[in-house]
Design a protein around this motif. Structure first.
Motif, mmCIF file in Angstrom:
data_model
loop_
_atom_site.group_PDB
_atom_site.id
_atom_site.type_symbol
_atom_site.label_atom_id
_atom_site.label_comp_id
_atom_site.label_asym_id
_atom_site.label_seq_id
_atom_site.Cartn_x
_atom_site.Cartn_y
_atom_site.Cartn_z
ATOM 1 N N ALA A 37 0.836 -1.206 0.000
ATOM 2 C CA ALA A 37 0.000 0.000 0.000
ATOM 3 C C ALA A 37 0.872 1.258 0.000
ATOM 4 O O ALA A 37 0.607 2.216 -0.747
ATOM 5 N N VAL A 91 0.872 4.358 -2.787
ATOM 6 C CA VAL A 91 0.554 5.748 -2.446
ATOM 7 C C VAL A 91 1.736 6.670 -2.763
ATOM 8 O O VAL A 91 1.556 7.792 -3.247
ATOM 9 N N ASN A 149 1.810 7.156 -6.490
ATOM 10 C CA ASN A 149 0.738 8.066 -6.904
ATOM 11 C C ASN A 149 1.168 9.531 -6.806
ATOM 12 O O ASN A 149 0.550 10.395 -7.413
ATOM 13 N N ILE A 203 -6.250 -1.261 10.207
ATOM 14 C CA ILE A 203 -7.192 -0.298 9.609
ATOM 15 C C ILE A 203 -7.860 0.542 10.696
ATOM 16 O O ILE A 203 -8.028 1.757 10.545
ATOM 17 N N LEU A 206 -5.431 3.191 11.874
ATOM 18 C CA LEU A 206 -5.236 4.235 10.868
ATOM 19 C C LEU A 206 -6.468 5.121 10.744
ATOM 20 O O LEU A 206 -6.364 6.333 10.539
ATOM 21 N N ARG A 249 -6.679 9.035 11.314
ATOM 22 C CA ARG A 249 -7.322 9.905 10.318
ATOM 23 C C ARG A 249 -8.283 10.880 11.007
ATOM 24 O O ARG A 249 -8.292 12.077 10.706
ATOM 25 N N LEU A 293 -3.204 9.303 3.649
ATOM 26 C CA LEU A 293 -3.706 8.268 4.555
ATOM 27 C C LEU A 293 -5.023 7.695 4.029
ATOM 28 O O LEU A 293 -5.257 6.475 4.103
ATOM 29 N N ASP A 294 -5.860 8.551 3.473
ATOM 30 C CA ASP A 294 -7.113 8.065 2.892
ATOM 31 C C ASP A 294 -6.846 7.073 1.757
ATOM 32 O O ASP A 294 -7.516 6.048 1.651
ATOM 33 N N GLU A 295 -5.877 7.393 0.927
ATOM 34 C CA GLU A 295 -5.545 6.466 -0.166
ATOM 35 C C GLU A 295 -5.085 5.121 0.396
ATOM 36 O O GLU A 295 -5.475 4.060 -0.089
ATOM 37 N N ALA A 296 -4.250 5.173 1.430
ATOM 38 C CA ALA A 296 -3.750 3.927 2.027
ATOM 39 C C ALA A 296 -4.895 3.132 2.654
ATOM 40 O O ALA A 296 -4.999 1.910 2.459
ATOM 41 N N ILE A 297 -5.767 3.822 3.385
ATOM 42 C CA ILE A 297 -6.890 3.127 4.036
ATOM 43 C C ILE A 297 -7.798 2.494 2.976
ATOM 44 O O ILE A 297 -8.257 1.353 3.137
ATOM 45 N N LEU A 353 -6.924 1.387 -0.012
ATOM 46 C CA LEU A 353 -6.241 0.205 -0.549
ATOM 47 C C LEU A 353 -6.345 -0.969 0.426
ATOM 48 O O LEU A 353 -6.576 -2.122 0.029
#
Lengths: 342, 342
Positions: free
Chosen positions: A208, A212, A215, A261, A264, A268, B257-261, B263
């Motif tokens: 992951a 990211v 990206n 998750i 995290l 967030r 972090l949103d992208e990682a979560i 995925l």
């Protein structure tokens, strides 16, 4: 310490990184060891290096049956069902172990075939890349953890394991010790839950993170330094190997992944507050890492000043078959302790 | 390559790892450099090592104003507002730069005070631990990326930067080059988004992994090896430093972090399917890591056989003030390229 003696020859099926390295290490001991490799080219390469190998599975198993060898299944998970069937047909009396990195699926296959009395599971935690005989080398298992399972001893209605199974278990422990590994007893489920956290989840997080970062485009990759390099290193492992490990341990991995998750998602939320505050995650993460460092001590440190690093794992001395020995294995499992068989 | 010349002395405020190492490196050049440290003990230690330092901020700034020094703010984020006020009071004509790892907050403070014409932001990507003068050493910036911002050149209604600001920008680029760093131009927002992905997110994931591993108890920690050790390494960083970086870059970090979560949540769903399948995540992660490795080339490799590793970053030659030079900086930012000022 004296090298332990093995009560029988060793027959290794599959001569990749793990099987090949095991055969090489055993060559310098008093143990008779020979092997089988499905690909004739791999078998020829091992033979050319002076090892006693064959590409004929049936003949190899018949030989193992004849001299009552300890059989080591050293192939990836995918080949295990076929090999178990071949064992039943051509070597029906041999005890066997395996080196697959997830133990639940193998244990299911063994139980389905009623082979529990002949089986002790193993997982040497060394190397992940199965790159054939050419990747194998001596010393691969030195100081590595080698997990040995003992679920059969706790089967219902089987209050005490047989002498034969106890001898098999002892020989598997000796085998690991002979090649320099530290033997750690664990039941199948406990092993699979532990490796989901410390081996499979790290792979998932690395994948992951790599995505990211990527990206972020050229600027992000240009600025990436140590933390990104370390955090994504295992994303460079062959995808087929990563998938094989993680997908066959889906249940335990889901549990570990859910915990990650949740952490995290909480972070967030805390970042979203008017005053972003990551104290909870960062303090707990720091304490956890410090605990790991304290626990692992000299192990795995490449910058250790000690010429012969001593394991920091607790040690339990166990005499297989003695009263209470299975209780000792459970105790060692709880402590993550290595055992010495005497 | 010839060492670039700096058109003025350098005055460093804060002599920790970054500021101290900068002062040490400049001592071997033709540049006059002196410093200030708030703690008298740190200032004394630097003076005892033969450097021109003081613990008197007002006197230091008056000296800088007198000889038109380039001022380097080399303190953590928390001290920046106070220092900016002191600059306005005691060194109102000096140009200045900073070394804070998140650029948005500093840029806000500079704009609030109307100091844009005197400011060029910087971020040398070397070291994370601010451990005072004793941790400083020569060579810290060798081959490191040193980001230099240029947002002021794009301010509305300011079609072309002044000669004075262009000279300041040139001197900051020279400063980075003088100590062996590779200068990479970036606007504040682009920098902060990039480091969220490749520096701040790795810290967050490492903290979470450390906690989930630790939750597995003694067996999990005993079995933890390379993938866990690498994946949690930066969780061993001082919590206050990790929080300072991540919390002051909350907006960009949330996006990463949103992208990682997302995925990880997708992976969770795919693990839950009757046939667990992680192909999507693992293949994409592998490709991303390979792209990063190809891009970073010899950079940061400790096993490189090359005695003097060559940067694999693209390079753009820029003459500050020449027509189109700001366009070149934007082009370099898009490529993650380093620039050479001529």
């Amino acid at each position: 310490m004296m090298k332990p003696a093995l009560s029988r020859p060793v027959c290794i099926l599959g001569l990749g990184l793990i099987g090949g390295s095991l055969l090489r290490d055993l060559a310098s001991t008093a143990v008779t060891a020979y092997g089988y490799n499905r690909s004739p080219s791999g078998a020829r390469a091992a033979a050319a290096d002076g090892f006693d190998v064959s590409d004929n599975l049936e003949a190899t198993l018949q030989r193992a049956e004849k001299d009552n060898a300890l059989i080591v299944l050293a192939t990836p998970m995918g080949a295990i069902p076929t090999l178990l069937n071949a064992l039943n047909e051509h070597a029906p009396h041999c005890g066997f172990t395996d080196v697959v990195s997830v133990k639940g699926r193998v244990w299911d296959l063994v139980q389905e075939r009623g082979m529990q009395e002949r089986y002790v599971g193993g997982h040497p935690m060394a190397g992940t890349a199965d790159s054939g005989w050419k990747a194998s080398h001596t010393g691969l298992f030195n100081k590595a953890a080698w997990v040995i399972t003992f679920d059969h001893a706790l089967d219902e209605g089987d209050s005490s394991p047989t002498e034969e199974w106890t001898r098999l278990w002892t020989d598997v422990a000796h085998l690991a010790r002979l090649v320099g590994a530290e033997t750690i007893p664990s039941r199948v489920k406990h092993h699979d839950r532990a490796v989901a956290r410390i081996s499979h989840l790290p792979h998932i997080l690395a994948e992951a993170l790599a995505i990211v970062g990527d990206n972020g485009g050229a600027l992000a990759l240009s600025l990436a330094a140590g933390s990104f390099r370390d955090g994504t290193r295992v994303a460079g492992s062959a995808p087929s190997l990563v998938r094989a490990m993680c997908e066959t341990n889906a249940e335990a991995l889901r549990e570990a992944l859910d915990e990650a998750i949740n952490l995290l998602t909480d972070a967030r939320t805390n970042l979203d507050a008017p005053n972003a505050n990551l104290e909870e995650l960062v303090d707990a993460g720091y304490r956890s890492r410090i605990r790991f460092e304290a626990r692992s001590g000299a192990r795995g440190r490449t910058d250790s000043v000690s010429p012969a690093p001593v394991s920091t794992r607790p040690v339990l001395r166990v005499r297989p078959g003695a009263p209470g020995w299975i209780g000792q294995l459970i105790q060692a499992e709880n402590l993550g302790a290595r055992i010495e068989v005497f």
